[in-house]
Scaffold this active site. Sequence first.
Site, PDB file in Angstrom:
ATOM      1  N   ASN A 106      -9.857   1.347   9.025  1.00  0.00           N
ATOM      2  CA  ASN A 106      -9.204   0.929  10.259  1.00  0.00           C
ATOM      3  C   ASN A 106      -9.841   1.592  11.475  1.00  0.00           C
ATOM      4  O   ASN A 106     -10.436   0.939  12.330  1.00  0.00           O
ATOM      5  CB  ASN A 106      -7.711   1.237  10.182  1.00  0.00           C
ATOM      6  CG  ASN A 106      -6.916   0.715  11.376  1.00  0.00           C
ATOM      7  OD1 ASN A 106      -5.708   0.841  11.416  1.00  0.00           O
ATOM      8  ND2 ASN A 106      -7.549   0.096  12.353  1.00  0.00           N
ATOM      9  N   THR A 107      -9.743   2.926  11.527  1.00  0.00           N
ATOM     10  CA  THR A 107     -10.164   3.654  12.722  1.00  0.00           C
ATOM     11  C   THR A 107     -11.622   3.410  13.083  1.00  0.00           C
ATOM     12  O   THR A 107     -11.962   3.292  14.267  1.00  0.00           O
ATOM     13  CB  THR A 107      -9.923   5.167  12.526  1.00  0.00           C
ATOM     14  OG1 THR A 107      -8.583   5.383  12.101  1.00  0.00           O
ATOM     15  CG2 THR A 107     -10.176   5.929  13.809  1.00  0.00           C
ATOM     16  N   ALA A 161      -9.757   5.295   3.346  1.00  0.00           N
ATOM     17  CA  ALA A 161      -9.664   6.446   4.256  1.00  0.00           C
ATOM     18  C   ALA A 161     -10.946   7.257   4.312  1.00  0.00           C
ATOM     19  O   ALA A 161     -11.600   7.497   3.297  1.00  0.00           O
ATOM     20  CB  ALA A 161      -8.503   7.370   3.889  1.00  0.00           C
ATOM     21  N   GLY A 162     -11.275   7.679   5.531  1.00  0.00           N
ATOM     22  CA  GLY A 162     -12.390   8.588   5.748  1.00  0.00           C
ATOM     23  C   GLY A 162     -13.716   7.928   6.042  1.00  0.00           C
ATOM     24  O   GLY A 162     -14.673   8.609   6.413  1.00  0.00           O
ATOM     25  N   LYS A 204       0.873  -1.172   0.000  1.00  0.00           N
ATOM     26  CA  LYS A 204       0.000   0.000   0.000  1.00  0.00           C
ATOM     27  C   LYS A 204       0.911   1.224   0.000  1.00  0.00           C
ATOM     28  O   LYS A 204       1.572   1.522   1.000  1.00  0.00           O
ATOM     29  CB  LYS A 204      -0.915   0.012   1.222  1.00  0.00           C
ATOM     30  CG  LYS A 204      -1.794   1.262   1.294  1.00  0.00           C
ATOM     31  CD  LYS A 204      -2.606   1.317   2.571  1.00  0.00           C
ATOM     32  CE  LYS A 204      -3.324   2.658   2.685  1.00  0.00           C
ATOM     33  NZ  LYS A 204      -4.066   2.812   3.955  1.00  0.00           N
ATOM     34  N   GLY A 222      -8.884   9.064   9.014  1.00  0.00           N
ATOM     35  CA  GLY A 222      -9.299   9.176  10.400  1.00  0.00           C
ATOM     36  C   GLY A 222     -10.394  10.182  10.686  1.00  0.00           C
ATOM     37  O   GLY A 222     -10.778  10.357  11.843  1.00  0.00           O
TER      38      GLY A 222
END
Length: 285
Positions: free
Chosen positions: A217-218, A195-196, A107, A168
């Site tokens: 992830n987050t 992301a996001g 990545k 995040g």
Amino acid sequence: MTETTPYKKPDTLKLCGKAFNSRLLVGTALYPSPAIMRESVATSGAEIITLSLRRQSPEQQQGKMIWNYIRESGCQLLPNTAGCKTPKEVIALAEMSREIFGTDWLKLEVIGDDYNLQPDPYGLIEAARELVRRGFKVLPYCTDDLVVCTRLRDAGCEVLMPWGSPIGTGRGLMNKYNLQTLRERLPDIPMIIDAGIGAPSQAAEAMEMGFDAVLLNTAIARAQNPVLMAEAFRLAVESGRAAHNAGLMLQRQTASPSTPMLDMPFWQQTVSAGQKVGEKDGEQA
């Protein structure tokens, strides 16, 4: 519907010569504990997991437990170059990553701004071109810019990973026009929203738009119940993909009745027919 239902066709995700049943990719950082991370990944159904050489090196004692869980998961590893700001840094970390983790999947991250962690488009393209030349399977984390994504494809990237919004933030798909344009203009290359994403509904929306997978992830790791949230995201991604395959209805500017009226209602037709019969009988009498 069961797996044998004729309406449900095989729908595998094909990336870099491999086939996967899950379209949800998850990260391995930020969890309250290694045990919760392991259970969350398993519950998510993910078959590809991301990890960072800088944060989870198996050579570091503090990361040994996490590394053991990752290695035992059986998932395709997707090391990232998080924290790198130049192509030179990226290439050095990528080579170490390939040696330690035993995979040429990568990545690619080249950060151009410390505030919103936006990728550096120039460094990204330069690094991608060199990494492809060195035999890496490069999955670049990029913005939703059509020109940048086209250049990355031309550099040899087999997969693109445009952001939904900054890492995040949990703000979801902030620029749907750009994302839809990407999907329509580059229809033949797999795209993963990376992301996001902060809520399962946002992941489902990305899949409904025709994106091939979602990486996050987050949203799972920082949930009050990461394991339950992992299940919620798994179901959302599956639902969104099914909706895309089924074909969403077209949006309209005006209302359209779900029960069209071709003539008078059926109960009025019955009454009217009865009255006519009575009138006819009376006339005959």
